[in-house]
Design a protein around this motif. Structure first.
Motif, PDB file in Angstrom:
ATOM      1  N   GLU A  14      13.665  49.188 131.917  1.00  0.00           N
ATOM      2  CA  GLU A  14      13.671  47.610 131.693  1.00  0.00           C
ATOM      3  C   GLU A  14      14.921  47.178 132.391  1.00  0.00           C
ATOM      4  OE1 GLU A  14      13.173  49.813 129.368  1.00  0.00           O
ATOM      5  OE2 GLU A  14      11.132  49.402 128.580  1.00  0.00           O
ATOM      6  N   ALA A  17      14.713  47.748 136.523  1.00  0.00           N
ATOM      7  CA  ALA A  17      13.438  46.650 137.000  1.00  0.00           C
ATOM      8  C   ALA A  17      14.142  45.489 137.046  1.00  0.00           C
ATOM      9  CB  ALA A  17      12.421  46.567 136.213  1.00  0.00           C
ATOM     10  N   GLU A  44       5.485  53.666 136.829  1.00  0.00           N
ATOM     11  CA  GLU A  44       5.904  52.341 135.930  1.00  0.00           C
ATOM     12  C   GLU A  44       6.816  51.352 136.471  1.00  0.00           C
ATOM     13  OE1 GLU A  44       7.005  50.773 131.409  1.00  0.00           O
ATOM     14  OE2 GLU A  44       6.389  53.049 131.702  1.00  0.00           O
ATOM     15  N   LEU A  45       7.730  52.034 137.013  1.00  0.00           N
ATOM     16  CA  LEU A  45       8.931  51.278 137.634  1.00  0.00           C
ATOM     17  C   LEU A  45       8.410  50.630 138.801  1.00  0.00           C
ATOM     18  CD1 LEU A  45      11.973  50.235 137.988  1.00  0.00           C
ATOM     19  CD2 LEU A  45      12.378  52.480 139.057  1.00  0.00           C
ATOM     20  N   GLU A  47       5.411  49.793 139.626  1.00  0.00           N
ATOM     21  CA  GLU A  47       4.434  48.674 139.163  1.00  0.00           C
ATOM     22  C   GLU A  47       5.134  47.460 138.642  1.00  0.00           C
ATOM     23  OE1 GLU A  47       1.337  48.551 139.768  1.00  0.00           O
ATOM     24  OE2 GLU A  47       1.098  50.875 140.382  1.00  0.00           O
ATOM     25  N   ARG A  48       6.259  47.760 137.785  1.00  0.00           N
ATOM     26  CA  ARG A  48       6.914  46.605 137.473  1.00  0.00           C
ATOM     27  C   ARG A  48       7.700  45.589 138.524  1.00  0.00           C
ATOM     28  NH1 ARG A  48       9.972  47.100 131.638  1.00  0.00           N
ATOM     29  NH2 ARG A  48       8.376  48.729 130.748  1.00  0.00           N
ATOM     30  N   ALA A  51       4.972  43.788 140.564  1.00  0.00           N
ATOM     31  CA  ALA A  51       4.486  42.585 139.626  1.00  0.00           C
ATOM     32  C   ALA A  51       5.673  41.461 139.609  1.00  0.00           C
ATOM     33  CB  ALA A  51       4.305  43.084 138.336  1.00  0.00           C
ATOM     34  N   GLY A  52       7.006  41.856 139.598  1.00  0.00           N
ATOM     35  CA  GLY A  52       8.076  41.289 139.771  1.00  0.00           C
ATOM     36  C   GLY A  52       8.381  40.397 141.250  1.00  0.00           C
TER      37      GLY A  52
END
Length: 205
Positions: A14, A17, A44-45, A47-48, A51-52
């Protein structure tokens, strides 16, 4: 000169990212160098980040060629102890490949094998390389003379030491703790970008 931001493997997904997204329009390239994270966590990182709004073309995956290929990211950074440039180039000719080097001989070899650029360091003393002697800007100048491909300087580069590094005329600088260990990574990256790029960056702001 280009500004490369390299993650420091010290933050949660979190936190990391959020920091990367905050500098996505400042740094030229962002290296994902998270050696303690699993493939699942790295995925996952990424993808974040996508998305950001992070531009995939700015992302460079350190060591994990498999992760880069899976996410269709075309830039990888090979550590000195990792795959050879020749091996990766032969199998995946479309990739942009950087190689971490610590001497003129290693830089020349990386260029012969088809590296697109080399990351050379450490230039100054740094906490991530405790106990190891700095290589200095003199060695950086030697690397620049020895190869035709771009040379990115790394290691202990701060705002105060940047003028000294620029005299060696590298093609870029890479910063880790000077960005990601700061309370406000975006502000730190902006200050560095202004020093690296000068008036051109200030006008863009």
């Amino acid at each position: 000169m280009r500004l490369h931001a390299i993650t420091d493997n010290r933050h949660t997904l979190e936190e990391l990212a959020a920091s990367i997204i905050s500098i996505k329009d400042i740094a030229d390239f962002i290296h994902i160098r998270e050696r303690s994270k699993t493939v699942h966590e790295l995925s996952e990182l990424i993808e974040r980040l996508l998305a950001g709004g992070v531009d995939k073309r700015k992302l460079i995956i350190n060591d994990r060629v498999d992760v880069a290929l899976f996410h269709n990211i075309h830039r990888v950074q090979l550590p000195s102890h990792g795959f050879s440039v020749k091996c990766v180039r032969n199998r995946f000719p479309h990739l942009k490949i950087g190689k971490s080097v610590h001497s003129v001989e290693e830089a020349v070899q990386a260029e012969k094998e088809g590296a697109d650029y080399v990351l050379f360091g450490h230039i100054f003393q740094t906490d991530s390389k405790k106990g190891l002697s700095e290589r200095g800007t003199g060695s950086l100048k030697e690397i620049k003379k020895a190869v035709a491909i771009p040379v990115i300087a790394i290691g202990g580069i701060t705002e105060h030491r940047l003028p000294e590094v620029k005299q060696a005329n590298p093609d870029g600088i890479a910063v880790m703790s000077g960005i990601f260990s700061k309370d406000r990574p975006a502000e730190a990256a902006e200050r560095l970008a202004c020093l690296v790029k000068g008036d051109l960056y200030e006008k863009a702001l």
